[in-house]
Write a protein that holds these residues in place. Sequence first.
Motif, short mmCIF file in Angstrom:
data_model
loop_
_atom_site.label_atom_id
_atom_site.label_comp_id
_atom_site.label_asym_id
_atom_site.label_seq_id
_atom_site.Cartn_x
_atom_site.Cartn_y
_atom_site.Cartn_z
N ASP A 167 0.84 -1.19 0.00
CA ASP A 167 0.00 0.00 0.00
C ASP A 167 0.88 1.25 0.00
OD1 ASP A 167 0.91 0.32 2.60
OD2 ASP A 167 -0.95 -0.35 3.54
N ASN A 179 -8.85 -0.53 -2.18
CA ASN A 179 -9.29 -1.90 -2.45
C ASN A 179 -9.49 -2.69 -1.16
OD1 ASN A 179 -9.12 -2.42 -5.54
ND2 ASN A 179 -7.24 -1.31 -5.09
N SER A 180 -10.40 -3.66 -1.21
CA SER A 180 -10.63 -4.54 -0.06
C SER A 180 -9.56 -5.63 -0.04
CB SER A 180 -12.01 -5.18 -0.16
OG SER A 180 -12.07 -6.05 -1.29
N LYS A 181 -9.49 -6.37 1.09
CA LYS A 181 -8.52 -7.47 1.20
C LYS A 181 -8.77 -8.52 0.11
CE LYS A 181 -6.80 -11.02 4.39
NZ LYS A 181 -5.38 -10.69 4.07
N LYS A 182 -10.03 -8.80 -0.18
CA LYS A 182 -10.36 -9.77 -1.22
C LYS A 182 -9.88 -9.27 -2.58
CE LYS A 182 -14.26 -12.28 -3.24
NZ LYS A 182 -15.74 -12.51 -3.20
N GLU A 183 -10.05 -7.97 -2.83
CA GLU A 183 -9.61 -7.41 -4.11
C GLU A 183 -8.09 -7.44 -4.23
OE1 GLU A 183 -13.10 -4.19 -5.27
OE2 GLU A 183 -11.67 -3.68 -3.67
N TYR A 187 -7.98 -2.08 -10.59
CA TYR A 187 -7.88 -1.89 -9.14
C TYR A 187 -7.52 -0.46 -8.78
CZ TYR A 187 -8.24 -6.89 -9.21
OH TYR A 187 -8.71 -8.16 -9.42
N LYS A 201 -8.79 3.17 -7.66
CA LYS A 201 -9.90 3.78 -6.93
C LYS A 201 -9.73 5.28 -6.97
CE LYS A 201 -11.31 -0.29 -5.46
NZ LYS A 201 -12.59 -0.90 -5.85
#
Length: 462
Positions: free
Chosen positions: A214, A245-249, A335, A337
């Motif tokens: 990140d 983004n989410s952890k899944k993404e 991905y 945002k």
Amino acid sequence: MIKLIITYNKQQFDISDYIESVKWSGRKGSPSRQINVTLKDDVRYWISIGLEWEILKGLRCEFYWKNTVLFKGLITDTTQSKSRVMSFTAYDYGIYLSNSSNTFTYKKKTLSEIVIDCCQRAGVKYDVITKSDYKVPDITKPNAKYWDVIQSAMQATKRKTGKTYFIQFSDNACHLFERRDMLLQWVLATDENITDYSYTNSIQQTKTRIKLIDSKQNVVATKIDNELEAAIGTFQDVQQPDDGNSKKEFEQCAERLLNAEKIPQRSLSISAYGITEAISGYCVYVMIDRLNWGRSFFIDEDNHTFKGNTHTMQIKINLCGDSISDDVSAIMEDYKKEDGTGKGNSKVVSYAKKLIGCPYVFGASGPKAFDCSGLVCYVFQHTTKPSLARTDAQHLYGMCKKVTSPVAGDLVFFTSTYKTSNYITHVGIYAGNGKMIAAQGTKVQEATVASGGTFVGYGRLE
């Protein structure tokens, strides 16, 4: 067999007898094809017929092979030498898309609509434009080439629909095709028309693991192909998706990147007797006995050589489709945002608009006059960042997270607007729709981003 017509000063000149060779080429990722011509340089003859090789006067050429026109375009470069050999390069009219810039804001437009609009704005004719149904949500580019915008629309359409499109120019007009429409195939075989080939299989760009970080350099996802790593060793790629983004993404992104980057790069170069229809974007069926191949491929790059009565060609094919860098770029686009809410910072923009009309004074930081960085600092000090110290555009650039999809309230950076040792020399506040609020010229004003100077990029103060 070869016929070459030069148009100069509204007159046409057939110089076919002076041609030594013509190379006609194109490649995937470019809207224009080109020719490189070598000819005898007979200065006395050029003078006698009134032909001046002055490129600023709009020299154009038409190239024919076996009475069929293969190329029409603009001569961009000429070279003459003591050896009395002359050469020139010409591009078809796709050059007007690749060499011209403008400001673009498209909201929910299809690829075909964007191509037509770009052609109209660039002054380029268009004819067959294959209809595409997917509406690209947003393309905002303040200072970009027409072709870069069209490519962005192509990539977005491919990601969502799986359909691949390409541009071709003929009869001076732009055509948009879907690749499946170009399935007419010519056969290339080692025992018939292939004179040589080279097959390359490389793992130099192959990765066995992916690490995502990140903006604070924390690891957010890791994906490893243990079997491949045991065989060839560790090769790691590090990427930084947007923080929203989410952890899944993040996990999904890492898996997609690894699947793309662990594939070896395989390419095939073929030399063969010439086929004028075998050009980039089109399909050929390749039969190579030693490789036990009988497969169809789309051509990535082609080079055709015409000399006297002979026509030969060299074509290149990427057997994996897109290159690794293309795949990675396309995946990372999914991905991105805009920000946590996707709405931007309207408070910053609203406050900045209240200062429109204040005079520009170099070094001023308000409240009655501003320079570019003084305006930005003043606005943020009175809205979302009261502790922000007065600083210059260069330091603001260093404080920002770089973004490619800007929202209102982001910063816009420019370079070379005046002489200084700093790389960043100008900054404005992005207001959306390709516009910004900036202290420039004589006052604070709302202007297009393209008016700010040499564009560098967008940033978000965190």
